[in-house]
Design an enzyme around this catalytic site. Structure first.
Site, PDB file in Angstrom:
ATOM      1  N   ASP A  45      52.017  75.428  46.276  1.00 52.62           N
ATOM      2  CA  ASP A  45      53.166  76.028  45.579  1.00 52.62           C
ATOM      3  C   ASP A  45      52.836  76.246  44.099  1.00 52.62           C
ATOM      4  OD1 ASP A  45      53.305  73.403  44.727  1.00 52.62           O
ATOM      5  OD2 ASP A  45      55.398  73.079  45.309  1.00 52.62           O
ATOM      6  N   SER A  46      51.623  75.850  43.703  1.00 55.04           N
ATOM      7  CA  SER A  46      51.117  76.233  42.373  1.00 55.04           C
ATOM      8  C   SER A  46      51.133  77.751  42.221  1.00 55.04           C
ATOM      9  CB  SER A  46      49.694  75.703  42.178  1.00 55.04           C
ATOM     10  OG  SER A  46      48.875  76.023  43.288  1.00 55.04           O
ATOM     11  N   ASP A  84      51.749  74.328  51.599  1.00 52.02           N
ATOM     12  CA  ASP A  84      52.663  73.473  50.836  1.00 52.02           C
ATOM     13  C   ASP A  84      54.097  73.729  51.278  1.00 52.02           C
ATOM     14  OD1 ASP A  84      52.371  71.495  48.944  1.00 52.02           O
ATOM     15  OD2 ASP A  84      51.832  72.874  47.320  1.00 52.02           O
ATOM     16  N   LYS A 112      51.886  70.116  53.530  1.00 56.72           N
ATOM     17  CA  LYS A 112      51.871  69.078  52.484  1.00 56.72           C
ATOM     18  C   LYS A 112      53.271  68.918  51.906  1.00 56.72           C
ATOM     19  CE  LYS A 112      49.850  69.735  48.281  1.00 56.72           C
ATOM     20  NZ  LYS A 112      50.987  69.537  47.351  1.00 56.72           N
ATOM     21  N   GLU A 114      55.573  66.414  48.974  1.00 54.20           N
ATOM     22  CA  GLU A 114      55.546  65.452  47.869  1.00 54.20           C
ATOM     23  C   GLU A 114      56.649  64.419  48.057  1.00 54.20           C
ATOM     24  OE1 GLU A 114      55.968  67.600  44.180  1.00 54.20           O
ATOM     25  OE2 GLU A 114      54.368  69.015  44.686  1.00 54.20           O
ATOM     26  N   GLU A 181      47.601  62.757  42.693  1.00 54.09           N
ATOM     27  CA  GLU A 181      47.466  63.602  41.492  1.00 54.09           C
ATOM     28  C   GLU A 181      47.688  62.788  40.220  1.00 54.09           C
ATOM     29  OE1 GLU A 181      49.487  67.345  41.751  1.00 54.09           O
ATOM     30  OE2 GLU A 181      49.189  67.791  39.610  1.00 54.09           O
TER      31      GLU A 181
END
Ligand code: KIV
Length: 264
Positions: A45-46, A84, A112, A114, A181
């Protein structure tokens, strides 16, 4: 070149050979990454920051990730592709399952997410239903507003203990991989040593089982790259050469160097 699966990554962890992860968002770069022999692609999602110009990853939608996952998948038959799950797309297990199943049907091999303890039920539900999960701990950019900025995590003993506990819990819940991270090197190394699943670091020091970088950062295209990034275009005359140099530097342990790491 044989197809990379989770078994490939597990075997690499067992032998101690490092593997490389890089973000990509389209078929063109995905093809070059395949040529370089990179094991894992993250449709991160960067993309909200590097492609769309937002100042965080929060505006990215499931449709955005779906579009870019399809493109990446068309360009690459070798790497394992992780999609993501964007902000707000996995707040409830059933919503998460629907969104993740959609991404898997478009070419992702894993998703993925978070988060720590609150995410465990969702990780288990996905694992049991055939959706492999990569957990993401430490600096979790989707929580930038609760963290108060993009800051190194786990510097205090309590927060280091909490990240370690979350990492173990994610593995027990069924996560197949973990992204860690921006944590001090000693915490990154400890977590990689204690977990059976491969741990992928970004700003987590050289002791993790793999490294991940954002493509545009390592190609020197980002206006302000974080400290943990090396510009691999420097000294290389093509994008393929730069990505291959990154892969080689991860394999031989020369990246990340001390200047890319954080201390406690
Ligand atoms: O979105 C992304 O690119 C990521 C990496 C920075 C790990 O989550």
């Amino acid at each position: 070149m044989s197809k990379v699966t989770i078994n490939t990554l597990q075997a690499l962890k067992k032998t101690g050979e490092k593997f490389t992860v890089i973000t990509a968002y389209d078929a063109c770069f995905s093809r070059v990454i395949e040529q370089a022999g990179i094991e894992v692609i993250l449709v991160g999602d960067s993309l909200g920051m590097v492609l769309q110009g937002h100042d965080s990853t929060l505006p990215v939608t499931v449709d955005d990730i779906a579009y870019h996952t399809q493109a990446v998948s068309r360009g690459n038959k070798h790497s394992l592709i992780i999609a993501d799950m964007p902000f707000g797309s996995y707040t409830q297990p059933s919503q998460a399952l629907d969104n993740a199943a959609g991404l898997m049907s478009l070419g992702a091999h894993m998703v993925k997410m978070e988060g720590g303890e609150w995410l465990l039920e969702t990780i288990t539900a996905m694992h049991e239903r055939g959706i492999p999960v990569c957990a993401h701990l430490g600096l979790t950019p989707q929580s930038v507003n609760t963290l108060g900025g993009y800051k190194v995590q786990g510097r205090e003993p309590d927060s280091a203990r909490a990240i370690l506990a979350d990492a173990h819990a994610a593995e027990t819940a069924g996560a197949s991989l973990l992204v860690l991270e921006c944590v001090p090197t000693n915490l990154g190394t400890l977590i990689a040593e204690e977990l059976k699943i491969p741990v992928i670091g970004i700003g987590a020091g050289p002791g993790t089982d793999a490294q991940v970088l954002v493509l545009h950062d390592m190609l020197g295209l980002s206006p302000r790259a974080p400290r943990f990034v090396r510009n691999f275009m420097s000294g290389n005359d093509s994008i393929l050469a730069a990505i291959s140099a990154y892969h080689q530097a991860v394999k031989d342990g020369s990246f990340p160097a001390e200047e890319h790491c954080f201390t406690q």
